[in-house]
Design a protein around this motif. Structure first.
Motif, PDB file in Angstrom:
ATOM      1  N   SER A  87      -8.565   7.625   1.352  1.00 45.52           N
ATOM      2  CA  SER A  87      -7.947   6.307   1.518  1.00 45.52           C
ATOM      3  C   SER A  87      -6.458   6.420   1.780  1.00 45.52           C
ATOM      4  CB  SER A  87      -8.116   5.459   0.263  1.00 45.52           C
ATOM      5  OG  SER A  87      -9.461   5.302  -0.048  1.00 45.52           O
ATOM      6  N   LEU A  88      -5.823   7.321   1.036  1.00 46.83           N
ATOM      7  CA  LEU A  88      -4.371   7.441   1.147  1.00 46.83           C
ATOM      8  C   LEU A  88      -3.957   8.020   2.486  1.00 46.83           C
ATOM      9  CD1 LEU A  88      -3.602   8.770  -2.421  1.00 46.83           C
ATOM     10  CD2 LEU A  88      -3.218   6.471  -1.559  1.00 46.83           C
ATOM     11  N   GLU A 115     -12.304  10.567  -2.412  1.00 45.32           N
ATOM     12  CA  GLU A 115     -12.273   9.262  -1.764  1.00 45.32           C
ATOM     13  C   GLU A 115     -10.858   8.682  -1.800  1.00 45.32           C
ATOM     14  OE1 GLU A 115     -13.993   7.483   0.071  1.00 45.32           O
ATOM     15  OE2 GLU A 115     -12.957   5.557  -0.131  1.00 45.32           O
ATOM     16  N   LEU A 116     -10.203   8.847  -2.918  1.00 40.58           N
ATOM     17  CA  LEU A 116      -8.824   8.371  -3.033  1.00 40.58           C
ATOM     18  C   LEU A 116      -7.942   9.049  -1.993  1.00 40.58           C
ATOM     19  CD1 LEU A 116      -6.477   6.921  -4.452  1.00 40.58           C
ATOM     20  CD2 LEU A 116      -6.420   8.772  -6.118  1.00 40.58           C
ATOM     21  N   MET A 118      -5.470  -2.248   1.830  1.00 45.15           N
ATOM     22  CA  MET A 118      -6.082  -1.520   0.722  1.00 45.15           C
ATOM     23  C   MET A 118      -6.770  -2.503  -0.209  1.00 45.15           C
ATOM     24  SD  MET A 118      -4.166   0.616  -2.052  1.00 45.15           S
ATOM     25  CE  MET A 118      -2.907  -0.596  -1.641  1.00 45.15           C
ATOM     26  N   GLU A 143       0.845  -1.190   0.000  1.00 46.46           N
ATOM     27  CA  GLU A 143       0.000   0.000   0.000  1.00 46.46           C
ATOM     28  C   GLU A 143       0.878   1.236   0.000  1.00 46.46           C
ATOM     29  OE1 GLU A 143      -2.944   0.249   2.985  1.00 46.46           O
ATOM     30  OE2 GLU A 143      -3.891  -1.629   2.389  1.00 46.46           O
ATOM     31  N   SER A 188     -10.611  -1.435  -4.983  1.00 44.50           N
ATOM     32  CA  SER A 188     -11.257  -0.170  -5.334  1.00 44.50           C
ATOM     33  C   SER A 188     -10.258   0.973  -5.291  1.00 44.50           C
ATOM     34  CB  SER A 188     -12.399   0.127  -4.369  1.00 44.50           C
ATOM     35  OG  SER A 188     -13.371  -0.881  -4.460  1.00 44.50           O
ATOM     36  N   THR A 189      -9.479   1.022  -4.223  1.00 42.59           N
ATOM     37  CA  THR A 189      -8.499   2.099  -4.103  1.00 42.59           C
ATOM     38  C   THR A 189      -7.483   2.008  -5.229  1.00 42.59           C
ATOM     39  OG1 THR A 189      -8.751   1.912  -1.723  1.00 42.59           O
ATOM     40  CG2 THR A 189      -6.930   3.245  -2.523  1.00 42.59           C
TER      41      THR A 189
END
Lengths: 185, 185
Positions: free
Chosen positions: B83-84, B79-80, B1, A96, B4-5
């Motif tokens: 996530s990050l 959203e990305l 992760m 990740e 999707s990510t």
DNA sequence: CACGTTATATGCTTTTTTGATATATAGCGG
DNA sequence: CCGCTATATATCAAAAAAGCATATAACGTG
């Protein structure tokens, strides 16, 4: 390679319960290159037992929950040997962190620094962990292949560490300069 | 992760089809650290579209099968980013080869040599592959994070190579001296 | 021309992951 | 001492992902 082969490999080192196998694959000398969950291990063991590649014995411990101890059979060893002879899948890495690095522009600079430092710390503790394993394992019998694998992991960890410390600033420079979110996290 | 990510990350670099994403994760600059099958990518894309994190457009090509081109939306980028920002899972390595090395005693020496040499070759071709990617990517825009990740992969590959060539004999010595099977394989 | 490869997508089956649940014991903070 | 958490141990169901077969169409190659 599937979980069954992993179980056979671990059992070839000695009897173990499903719990033990899980632990070895998460902490022990196997942890650098395998990963297995209960949900995969227990069914695999049952299947192996059905095929007489392993045997089970119930060990009742007074009070404690009974444990099922698995032993590899001769047939199991043959099957393991056969598996190890097949062409081996190439190594796979899931990171990740590298995905995040690729998207550095979407990450605030301080957050990115945290990500990197966390990574560095993780590697440090893995190195320590493996050093402990090496000492334990080598004090007694000194199983050379285990030693080899541990050295392998060590070399990789050192290389990773070197890269991260050397190239820290380079990726930080790509991250987003913090704006109004200084207080937000 | 999750996948999707990964899809969002890839789409953040530009529009792509499911097929493209798969290819990038198997060959392109992502291939060092991700892996995704169609069976994971296509459902993920559908779900992302349902949530309006991406949009789809059907591109009919005369004769050829229609392709579905996905684009990330603003909501998708947010959203990305989110996530990050979450804590990143530690890197995972899956290596059949190391498992085999651990069980060296069950493998004939020549077979083991094959395993190792194959590994070495694989790394060589991966290094070449990545060099090509680096040249392509860097000739044009020179996306620095991509460059960084490629350099990372390179460093790891070199370290692995160094270890394997240096410690080849050491593990070979652990393998089973060939017996009556000289002709058998 | 038959066949393999690339591009493209879908659906099904099997494996694996993830997470909840259960039980028993030991240790720790309050 | 009480409740909580951790350790040891195993099971099961649901969700995710892998793997594989299938379909279509173009393009190359022996």
């Amino acid at each position: 390679m599937n979980i069954s082969t992993l179980c056979l490999a671990i059992l070839s080192f000695g009897d173990a319960t499903g719990y033990d196998i899980r632990k070895l694959s998460m902490e022990g000398s196997f942890s650098y290159f395998v990963d297995a969950s209960y949900g995969a291990i227990y069914p695999a063991l049952s299947k192996l037992a059905d095929e007489s590649l392993v045997t089970v014995r119930d060990e009742m411990q007074p009070g404690k929950p009974a444990r099922k101890v698995y032993s590899i059979t001769d047939k199991g060893r043959q099957e393991l040997e056969r598996s190890l002879n097949e062409p081996l899948q190439p190594d796979r890495i899931k990171s990740e962190f590298l995905l995040a690095a690729l998207c550095a522009e979407y990450i605030d600079r301080d957050r990115m620094a945290e990500h990197i430092d966390q990574r560095i710390e993780q590697i440090h503790s893995q190195i320590d962990e493996f050093e402990t394993i090496a000492e334990q394992d080598c004090s007694g019998e000194r199983h050379e292949p285990t030693r080899w694998a541990v050295d392998f992991a060590h070399a990789m960890n050192e290389a990773k560490l070197a890269f991260l410390t050397t190239n820290r600033d380079r990726i930080l420079a790509c991250a987003r300069p913090r704006r109004s979110r200084e207080a937000a996290e």
